[in-house]
Design an enzyme around this catalytic site. Sequence first.
Site, PDB file in Angstrom:
ATOM      1  N   GLY A  17       0.825  -1.214   0.000  1.00 32.15           N
ATOM      2  CA  GLY A  17       0.000   0.000   0.000  1.00 32.15           C
ATOM      3  C   GLY A  17       0.856   1.258   0.000  1.00 32.15           C
ATOM      4  O   GLY A  17       1.858   1.327   0.692  1.00 32.15           O
ATOM      5  N   ARG A  22       0.970  -5.078  -5.474  1.00 30.42           N
ATOM      6  CA  ARG A  22       1.139  -6.318  -4.710  1.00 30.42           C
ATOM      7  C   ARG A  22       1.325  -7.395  -5.784  1.00 30.42           C
ATOM      8  O   ARG A  22       0.427  -7.637  -6.577  1.00 30.42           O
ATOM      9  CB  ARG A  22      -0.083  -6.590  -3.837  1.00 30.42           C
ATOM     10  CG  ARG A  22      -0.446  -5.414  -2.903  1.00 30.42           C
ATOM     11  CD  ARG A  22      -1.463  -5.808  -1.854  1.00 30.42           C
ATOM     12  NE  ARG A  22      -2.212  -4.680  -1.302  1.00 30.42           N
ATOM     13  CZ  ARG A  22      -1.833  -3.936  -0.267  1.00 30.42           C
ATOM     14  NH1 ARG A  22      -0.695  -4.160   0.344  1.00 30.42           N
ATOM     15  NH2 ARG A  22      -2.587  -2.945   0.167  1.00 30.42           N
ATOM     16  N   ASP A  80       4.740  -4.897   5.966  1.00 33.94           N
ATOM     17  CA  ASP A  80       5.013  -6.274   6.360  1.00 33.94           C
ATOM     18  C   ASP A  80       5.234  -7.240   5.171  1.00 33.94           C
ATOM     19  O   ASP A  80       6.255  -7.931   5.102  1.00 33.94           O
ATOM     20  CB  ASP A  80       3.753  -6.690   7.136  1.00 33.94           C
ATOM     21  CG  ASP A  80       3.976  -7.870   7.992  1.00 33.94           C
ATOM     22  OD1 ASP A  80       4.606  -7.709   9.042  1.00 33.94           O
ATOM     23  OD2 ASP A  80       3.544  -8.968   7.579  1.00 33.94           O
ATOM     24  N   THR A 105       4.340   2.347   5.710  1.00 32.67           N
ATOM     25  CA  THR A 105       2.942   1.920   5.837  1.00 32.67           C
ATOM     26  C   THR A 105       2.221   2.848   6.813  1.00 32.67           C
ATOM     27  O   THR A 105       2.795   3.247   7.831  1.00 32.67           O
ATOM     28  CB  THR A 105       2.820   0.465   6.345  1.00 32.67           C
ATOM     29  OG1 THR A 105       1.457   0.237   6.757  1.00 32.67           O
ATOM     30  CG2 THR A 105       3.717   0.147   7.520  1.00 32.67           C
ATOM     31  N   ARG A 163      -5.278  -2.405   9.027  1.00 33.99           N
ATOM     32  CA  ARG A 163      -5.247  -3.852   8.777  1.00 33.99           C
ATOM     33  C   ARG A 163      -5.587  -4.588  10.073  1.00 33.99           C
ATOM     34  O   ARG A 163      -6.712  -4.493  10.523  1.00 33.99           O
ATOM     35  CB  ARG A 163      -3.880  -4.303   8.238  1.00 33.99           C
ATOM     36  CG  ARG A 163      -3.979  -5.606   7.460  1.00 33.99           C
ATOM     37  CD  ARG A 163      -2.664  -5.978   6.810  1.00 33.99           C
ATOM     38  NE  ARG A 163      -2.306  -5.089   5.735  1.00 33.99           N
ATOM     39  CZ  ARG A 163      -2.685  -5.269   4.470  1.00 33.99           C
ATOM     40  NH1 ARG A 163      -3.425  -6.264   4.153  1.00 33.99           N
ATOM     41  NH2 ARG A 163      -2.305  -4.419   3.536  1.00 33.99           N
TER      42      ARG A 163
HETATM   43  O1  F6P Z   1      -1.494  -1.562   4.754  1.00 37.09           O
HETATM   44  C1  F6P Z   1      -2.075  -0.358   4.408  1.00 37.09           C
HETATM   45  C2  F6P Z   1      -3.568  -0.515   4.187  1.00 37.09           C
HETATM   46  O2  F6P Z   1      -4.117   0.738   3.873  1.00 37.09           O
HETATM   47  C3  F6P Z   1      -4.337  -1.148   5.344  1.00 37.09           C
HETATM   48  O3  F6P Z   1      -4.597  -0.247   6.383  1.00 37.09           O
HETATM   49  C4  F6P Z   1      -5.562  -1.659   4.641  1.00 37.09           C
HETATM   50  O4  F6P Z   1      -6.127  -2.739   5.339  1.00 37.09           O
HETATM   51  C5  F6P Z   1      -5.030  -2.088   3.305  1.00 37.09           C
HETATM   52  O5  F6P Z   1      -3.804  -1.397   3.101  1.00 37.09           O
HETATM   53  C6  F6P Z   1      -5.952  -1.818   2.136  1.00 37.09           C
HETATM   54  O6  F6P Z   1      -5.365  -2.328   1.001  1.00 37.09           O
HETATM   55  P1  F6P Z   1      -5.866  -1.994  -0.487  1.00 37.09           P
HETATM   56  O7  F6P Z   1      -5.486  -0.582  -0.801  1.00 37.09           O
HETATM   57  O8  F6P Z   1      -5.146  -2.978  -1.328  1.00 37.09           O
HETATM   58  O9  F6P Z   1      -7.353  -2.158  -0.486  1.00 37.09           O
END
Ligand code: F6P
Length: 326
Positions: A14, A75, A106, A129, A175
């Site tokens: 992220g 990712r 992580d 993060t 998260r």
């Molecule tokens: O790790 C950062 C984060 O924003 C978390 O707080 C959240 O759960 C996740 O990424 C959301 O991921 P995405 O942007 O892939 O929906």
Amino acid sequence: MGIIKSIGILTSGGDAPGMNAAIRSVTRSAIYNGLKVFGIYRGYKGLVTDEIVEFKSQNVSNIIQMGGTILKTARCKEFTTPEGRAQAFENMKRHGIDALVVIGGDGSLTGARIFAQEYDIPCIGLPGTIDNDLYGTDTTIGYDTALNTILDAVDKIRDTATSHERLFFVEVMGRDAGFLALNGAIAAGAEAAIIPEFSTEVDQLEEFIEHGFRKSKSSSIVLVAESELTGGAMHYAERVKNEYPQYDVRVTILGHLQRGGRPTAHDRIIASRMGVASIQALLEGQRNVMIGIENNKIVYVPFTKAIKNDKPIDKELVSVLHELSI
Ligand code: F6P
């Protein structure tokens, strides 16, 4: 592995405000110390698909104030396979890249740890993060900006909460960690935070209602950390509707607006310090460590420690929120 002459830098997972300040810092510090720098686009994906470009000092001009990441991020599924990592290694070799600096959370540092082990490549991680969930560092790049964004949002929600005498559940990211919810609640003057770290110990909703909701106040704001363990803000709003129907309840899910925006001074400074420290670490022969900041000092945290351990919630913060919400 011999002397390091050239490094690659990537952002993964992220995005987080301050990642650009970190890219700028790593790039400039590397060049200052006589190293060649390659920007790798789209995280590990760009390493696999060879989206690799040499960076000069000018490539990182005018980015310190920008949110997101100029290197883009992803990712990457391919990198989780041995074939994908073999391709990534081939591309690194072709460009003559001797070491990697990975900015991410992580999952990104887990990828770096596996790659470093498999191919004996020096890798340094920077904690990027908004979740602040990496062990061994007091704070992560992006966390402070996200906290301030939460603060701005809750300040606004408070106007409606007060005017309509409502109970608001505001869901924040994190998260599986409650740092944004807990510190966001303290900073915003909210009445409570519901966080995953305590979800198995107590019924946090019941505790909050018993602790004094509406005894002395006509409106309340509760920050809820997103997580399967808490069930999120909607879950608590449903419960209140069923168990305490006398309350006028509303939900706001802040979502991705928490990830964007200009980084705060704090995030720009830690990103700059950590970036310089990552190059120092490589030049000193450090391998496979995350750069952290503890008690305002730079520390090296082995990947295995940073990733595997759960960062504990400071109980003092919980007491502060509890005492001040009467
Ligand atoms: O790790 C950062 C984060 O924003 C978390 O707080 C959240 O759960 C996740 O990424 C959301 O991921 P995405 O942007 O892939 O929906």
